[in-house]
Design a protein around this motif. Structure first.
Motif, PDB file in Angstrom:
ATOM      1  N   LYS A   9      17.795 -41.803  41.022  1.00 52.99           N
ATOM      2  CA  LYS A   9      18.127 -40.518  41.617  1.00 52.99           C
ATOM      3  C   LYS A   9      16.899 -39.629  41.732  1.00 52.99           C
ATOM      4  CE  LYS A   9      22.983 -40.358  40.745  1.00 52.99           C
ATOM      5  NZ  LYS A   9      24.114 -39.544  40.406  1.00 52.99           N
ATOM      6  N   ASN A  16      15.625 -28.430  46.613  1.00 54.59           N
ATOM      7  CA  ASN A  16      16.432 -27.399  47.246  1.00 54.59           C
ATOM      8  C   ASN A  16      15.660 -26.097  47.089  1.00 54.59           C
ATOM      9  OD1 ASN A  16      18.175 -25.174  47.526  1.00 54.59           O
ATOM     10  ND2 ASN A  16      19.940 -26.502  47.174  1.00 54.59           N
ATOM     11  N   ASP A  55      21.265 -30.270  40.617  1.00 53.82           N
ATOM     12  CA  ASP A  55      22.662 -30.669  40.696  1.00 53.82           C
ATOM     13  C   ASP A  55      22.720 -32.090  41.249  1.00 53.82           C
ATOM     14  OD1 ASP A  55      25.318 -31.042  41.208  1.00 53.82           O
ATOM     15  OD2 ASP A  55      25.511 -29.348  42.604  1.00 53.82           O
ATOM     16  N   LYS A  58      24.603 -33.651  44.367  1.00 49.64           N
ATOM     17  CA  LYS A  58      23.955 -33.662  45.680  1.00 49.64           C
ATOM     18  C   LYS A  58      22.934 -34.789  45.727  1.00 49.64           C
ATOM     19  CE  LYS A  58      24.142 -28.655  46.141  1.00 49.64           C
ATOM     20  NZ  LYS A  58      23.332 -27.452  46.354  1.00 49.64           N
ATOM     21  N   ARG A  59      22.538 -35.157  46.945  1.00 53.63           N
ATOM     22  CA  ARG A  59      21.467 -36.153  47.124  1.00 53.63           C
ATOM     23  C   ARG A  59      20.138 -35.416  47.264  1.00 53.63           C
ATOM     24  NH1 ARG A  59      22.711 -41.532  49.376  1.00 53.63           N
ATOM     25  NH2 ARG A  59      20.541 -41.343  49.976  1.00 53.63           N
ATOM     26  N   TRP A  60      19.092 -35.966  46.690  1.00 55.76           N
ATOM     27  CA  TRP A  60      17.767 -35.355  46.708  1.00 55.76           C
ATOM     28  C   TRP A  60      16.740 -36.404  47.087  1.00 55.76           C
ATOM     29  CZ3 TRP A  60      17.886 -30.200  45.833  1.00 55.76           C
ATOM     30  CH2 TRP A  60      19.006 -29.693  45.173  1.00 55.76           C
TER      31      TRP A  60
END
Length: 151
Positions: A9, A16, A55, A58-60
């Motif tokens: 991940k 963001n 978070d 969500k995708r990062w």
């Protein structure tokens, strides 16, 4: 969640900007969605903390690239001394020498809307090694017109 899935991940993260810009002086907005982080040994712990606080619902995505050193202030100062010296020798304003040398040595071609165009790279975008090479090219060119440093 195990360490391996967390590592995956982390590799897929994008910052963001709204979350990170509120709290971190090292982060700078590049555009509405992405930011730059000048990573150093000193601020690595802050970056790790920011990554941990994201978070994960969500995708990062995180992109790490090698930073090139832009030309130094000393190089820029020397460049303008070079322009001034050439200006005095040739009897042309130093701003015109700057434009002429940019056209002569920093010109490149690209395509815009399917059409070839010529652009001139700004000296502010040169790396330290590119700036050294640029000044050497100017000096060699100046010498072909009888110019030399006044020592």
């Amino acid at each position: 969640m195990n360490l391996s899935s967390n590592a995956k991940k982390y590799l897929e993260m994008t910052f963001n900007t709204k979350q990170l810009l509120k709290t971190d002086k090292y982060l700078k907005r590049k555009d509405g969605e992405m930011i730059k982080w000048a990573l150093t040994k000193d601020n690595l712990p802050q970056l790790i903390e920011k990554l941990k606080s994201l978070d994960f619902a969500k995708r990062w995505r995180v992109t790490v690239t090698d930073a090139k050193l832009n030309r130094s202030l000393e190089q820029n100062e020397r460049l303008w001394e070079l322009y001034t010296s050439l200006s005095n020798h040739l009897g042309i304003e130093k701003d015109r020498i700057h434009e002429l040398c940019g056209f002569k040595f920093l010109r490149y071609q690209t395509e815009i809307a399917g059409m070839p165009v010529e652009l001139i790279k700004s000296t502010t975008k040169l790396t330290t090694s590119e700036m050294t090479e640029y000044q050497q090219q100017i000096e060699v060119w100046g010498q072909t017109m009888g110019w030399g440093w006044d020592y």
